[in-house]
Design an enzyme around this catalytic site. Structure first.
Site, PDB file in Angstrom:
ATOM      1  N   GLU A  60       0.821  -1.221   0.000  1.00 25.42           N
ATOM      2  CA  GLU A  60       0.000   0.000   0.000  1.00 25.42           C
ATOM      3  C   GLU A  60       0.849   1.264   0.000  1.00 25.42           C
ATOM      4  OE1 GLU A  60      -0.787  -2.702   1.646  1.00 25.42           O
ATOM      5  OE2 GLU A  60      -2.757  -3.163   0.838  1.00 25.42           O
ATOM      6  N   HIS A 129      -9.348  -5.844  10.681  1.00 21.58           N
ATOM      7  CA  HIS A 129      -9.999  -5.652   9.382  1.00 21.58           C
ATOM      8  C   HIS A 129     -11.396  -5.071   9.510  1.00 21.58           C
ATOM      9  CE1 HIS A 129      -7.319  -8.862   7.194  1.00 21.58           C
ATOM     10  NE2 HIS A 129      -6.648  -7.795   7.611  1.00 21.58           N
TER      11      HIS A 129
END
Length: 326
Positions: A60, A129
Site C-alpha cells: 500500500e 480488518h
C-alpha cells in the site's frame, strides 16, 4: 429511473470519468483482470487496458506513493485500497505527501487524486480488518473526506472527487456494495460540503454518515409508532462539513443525536456533537447524545461484534434521554 447496486454506481462514475478525461486511471490490488476485490472495477480493464487499469503488488505504501507522484505529474489517479484498514500502511504517504504537497510547494503542485475503498465494520472480520477510521483522515488539513450511503450519492460524489484538484478520501462500506437504489442515466454531480436531509422531522435531529445512516432511518421509522418525528441528516461530506444544515435542523428540533460507527474518543461524531453544543447551545432543550462503537478493538465473536457497534436499541436509548422519557 434505473435501479442499480452501489458497486455499479461507483463503476459507472469511474467509467464515465475515464471516458471524459484520458488522464484518469485506476490502480490497486486486483483491480484489473480480477475486477477488484468487491467487483467495483468490473469491465474497466477490458475497456481501458493495462495502462489505465493497473494491478499493483500488495504494498500500500508503494502504490499510494506512485499514485501521488502521478498526480503531481498531471494525471488523475484513483487509488483503490482493498480496505481502509490497509491504508494504515500508507499513512506517511497520505499525511506527509498527498495532504501537504500543495502547501509545501506554495501552490505549484495540485494533487488530483482519489483514495477509495471500504471503511468501517463488516462482519466476522475481527479487530484488524473492521475499523471505522474516518476521523484519522478528517483530522488532517489538506484532505477532503466523503462517505456516501446510497448509490445515487456514491456516483455523484465520486465523479466530483475525480474532478477535484485536491486529494479526496472516498470511504465506502463493504456491506453497502450490494445495496440498490435509483440512479439517473443523465450526468450529475454532488458537491462537497452538502449534507442531505434523508428524512424530515420536527421532534429531534439524528446526524450520521455512511452505512449507519440506514440504521438511523430504520430507527426513525420505528419511532413513528410512538408519535416521535425524527429528522435524519446524512452528512455525505465529512470535510468540508455542511454546518449550516446541521445548525438549521437542530435549531428547529432542539434535540440532537449523533450516530457514528467509529470509536467515541476524538471521532467525527464527537466533533459534530461539540459543534452542535457550540453553535446551537441556546436552542438545545437537552444535551447532545453520541451513539458510537464501544471503545474497544472489534471482537471476532459475532454477538459481541454486533454489540460493540451502534444499534437501533442504543439509538432508542439516546432518544429517551434527549426527550426526557425516562
Amino acid at each position: 429511473m434505473p435501479k442499480i447496486a452501489f458497486r455499479e454506481a461507483l463503476r459507472q462514475a469511474m467509467d464515465e470519468e475515464m471516458q471524459r478525461d484520458e488522464n484518469v486511471l485506476l490502480m490497486g490490488e486486483e483491480v484489473a483482470q480480477y475486477n477488484g476485490a468487491y467487483k467495483v472495477s468490473r469491465g474497466l480493464w477490458d475497456k481501458y487496458g493495462d495502462k489505465r487499469v493497473i494491478d499493483t503488488p500488495i504494498t500500500e505504501e508503494g502504490f499510494t506513493g506512485i499514485g501521488i507522484g502521478a498526480a503531481m505529474a498531471g494525471l488523475r489517479p484513483i487509488v483503490e485500497w482493498m480496505t481502509f484498514n490497509f491504508s494504515i500502511q500508507a499513512l506517511d504517504q497520505i499525511i506527509n505527501n498527498a495532504a501537504k504537497m500543495r502547501y509545501m510547494s506554495g501552490g505549484q503542485f495540485s494533487l488530483p487524486i482519489v483514495f477509495r475503498g471500504p471503511n468501517g465494520p463488516a462482519e466476522w472480520l475481527s479487530c484488524q480488518h473492521s475499523q471505522a477510521i474516518a476521523s484519522i483522515y478528517a483530522h488532517v488539513p489538506g484532505l477532503k473526506v466523503v462517505s456516501p450511503c446510497t448509490p445515487y450519492d456514491a456516483k455523484g460524489l465520486l465523479k466530483t472527487a475525480i474532478r477535484d484538484d485536491n486529494p479526496v478520501i472516498f470511504m465506502e462500506a463493504e456491506l453497502l456494495y450490494g445495496l440498490e437504489g435509483e440512479v439517473p442515466e443523465d450526468e450529475y454531480l454532488i458537491g462537497f460540503g452538502e449534507a442531505d436531509i434523508k428524512r424530515s422531522g420536527e421532534d429531534l435531529t439524528i446526524i450520521s454518515f455512511g452505512k449507519v445512516v440506514h440504521m438511523a432511518l430504520k430507527a426513525a421509522k420505528a419511532l413513528e409508532q410512538d408519535d416521535i418525528d425524527a429528522e435524519v441528516i446524512d452528512l455525505r461530506s465529512i470535510k468540508p462539513l455542511d454546518e449550516d444544515t446541521i445548525v438549521k435542523s437542530v435549531s428547529k428540533t432542539g434535540r440532537c443525536i449523533v450516530v457514528d460507527e467509529s470509536w467515541p474518543f476524538a471521532s467525527v461524531g464527537s466533533h459534530v456533537a461539540w459543534l452542535v453544543g457550540n453553535r446551537c447551545f441556546d436552542m438545545l432543550d437537552a444535551p447532545v447524545e453520541l451513539v458510537s462503537s464501544e471503545d474497544i478493538p472489534m471482537p471476532y465473536e459475532h454477538t459481541l461484534e454486533l454489540a460493540a457497534q451502534p444499534t437501533q436499541d442504543k439509538i432508542f436509548s439516546a432518544v429517551e434521554k434527549v426527550l426526557y422519557l425516562n
